[in-house]
Design a protein around this motif. Structure first.
Motif, PDB file in Angstrom:
ATOM      1  N   TYR A  65       0.898  -1.009   0.143  1.00 56.52           N
ATOM      2  CA  TYR A  65       0.524  -0.276  -0.059  1.00 56.52           C
ATOM      3  C   TYR A  65       1.033   1.363  -0.052  1.00 56.52           C
ATOM      4  O   TYR A  65       0.550   2.141  -0.828  1.00 56.52           O
ATOM      5  CB  TYR A  65      -0.719  -0.530   1.585  1.00 56.52           C
ATOM      6  N   GLN A  66       2.007   1.196   0.828  1.00 56.44           N
ATOM      7  CA  GLN A  66       2.743   2.468   0.438  1.00 56.44           C
ATOM      8  C   GLN A  66       3.554   2.500  -0.020  1.00 56.44           C
ATOM      9  O   GLN A  66       3.777   3.599  -1.267  1.00 56.44           O
ATOM     10  CB  GLN A  66       4.311   2.421   1.913  1.00 56.44           C
ATOM     11  N   TYR A  67       3.657   1.839  -1.349  1.00 57.09           N
ATOM     12  CA  TYR A  67       4.620   1.493  -2.861  1.00 57.09           C
ATOM     13  C   TYR A  67       3.239   2.507  -3.442  1.00 57.09           C
ATOM     14  O   TYR A  67       3.931   3.274  -4.086  1.00 57.09           O
ATOM     15  CB  TYR A  67       5.064   0.614  -3.163  1.00 57.09           C
ATOM     16  N   ILE A  68       2.229   2.140  -3.644  1.00 57.92           N
ATOM     17  CA  ILE A  68       1.733   2.498  -4.230  1.00 57.92           C
ATOM     18  C   ILE A  68       1.037   4.179  -4.766  1.00 57.92           C
ATOM     19  O   ILE A  68       0.745   4.856  -5.414  1.00 57.92           O
ATOM     20  CB  ILE A  68      -0.140   1.643  -4.851  1.00 57.92           C
ATOM     21  N   LEU A  69       1.158   4.073  -3.111  1.00 55.18           N
ATOM     22  CA  LEU A  69       0.318   5.723  -2.701  1.00 55.18           C
ATOM     23  C   LEU A  69       1.750   6.124  -2.909  1.00 55.18           C
ATOM     24  O   LEU A  69       1.439   7.456  -3.446  1.00 55.18           O
ATOM     25  CB  LEU A  69       0.662   5.811  -0.920  1.00 55.18           C
TER      26      LEU A  69
END
Length: 154
Positions: A65-69
């Motif tokens: 999620y952090q990479y995508i955000l």
């Protein structure tokens, strides 16, 4: 043979990269006459996404999620930058567009100063002054105004 590899290959790579980068502005100038700006950007980045996804398929499994955000936020700014540059190309020459686009190289140390509190050195300041003079010589009209394409590109 090792000496040729150390001196010639990097020069060929640098020449090739600058040739590809420089000619891409001419290609894009012709393409904006055929495709609407955002369709053109969508085509370019969709092709790039597919190609990179195929090359780095194993690494895609590590996405969270952090990479995508983070990637989404960066992607928004990248989209805005490419949109402005491509819209500007509709109203200016490829040479001016390329020169004004390259101004980011001079701006980076000053943006880094804001983030990291590391002051630009005398070389950064000298480069910025030369760049501002260059922007003026390339973009300013006789009445000291700028064309709309140059403004969008900057």
């Amino acid at each position: 043979m090792k000496n040729i590899y150390n001196s010639l290959l990097p020069k060929i790579a640098l020449f090739s990269a600058s040739l590809i980068w420089g000619t891409s502005f001419i290609v894009m100038k012709n393409a904006v006459g055929v495709f609407p700006t955002h369709i053109l950007i969508a085509l370019r980045f969709t092709f790039g996404c597919i190609l990179l996804s195929l090359i780095f398929m194993k690494k895609l499994k590590k996405l969270n999620y952090q990479y995508i955000l983070s990637g989404g936020i960066i992607g928004i700014f990248l989209f805005l930058a490419y949109s402005m540059q491509t819209i500007g190309l509709n109203y200016t020459t490829p040479g001016k567009n390329a020169f004004l686009t390259a101004v980011y190289c001079v701006i980076v140390p000053f943006m880094y100063w804001i983030v990291d509190k590391t002051k630009p050195d005398k070389y950064n300041i000298s480069a910025a002054i030369v760049c501002i003079i260059g922007v003026g010589l390339v973009s300013l009209n006789g009445d000291l105004s700028m064309g709309i394409g140059d403004i969008f590109t900057l």
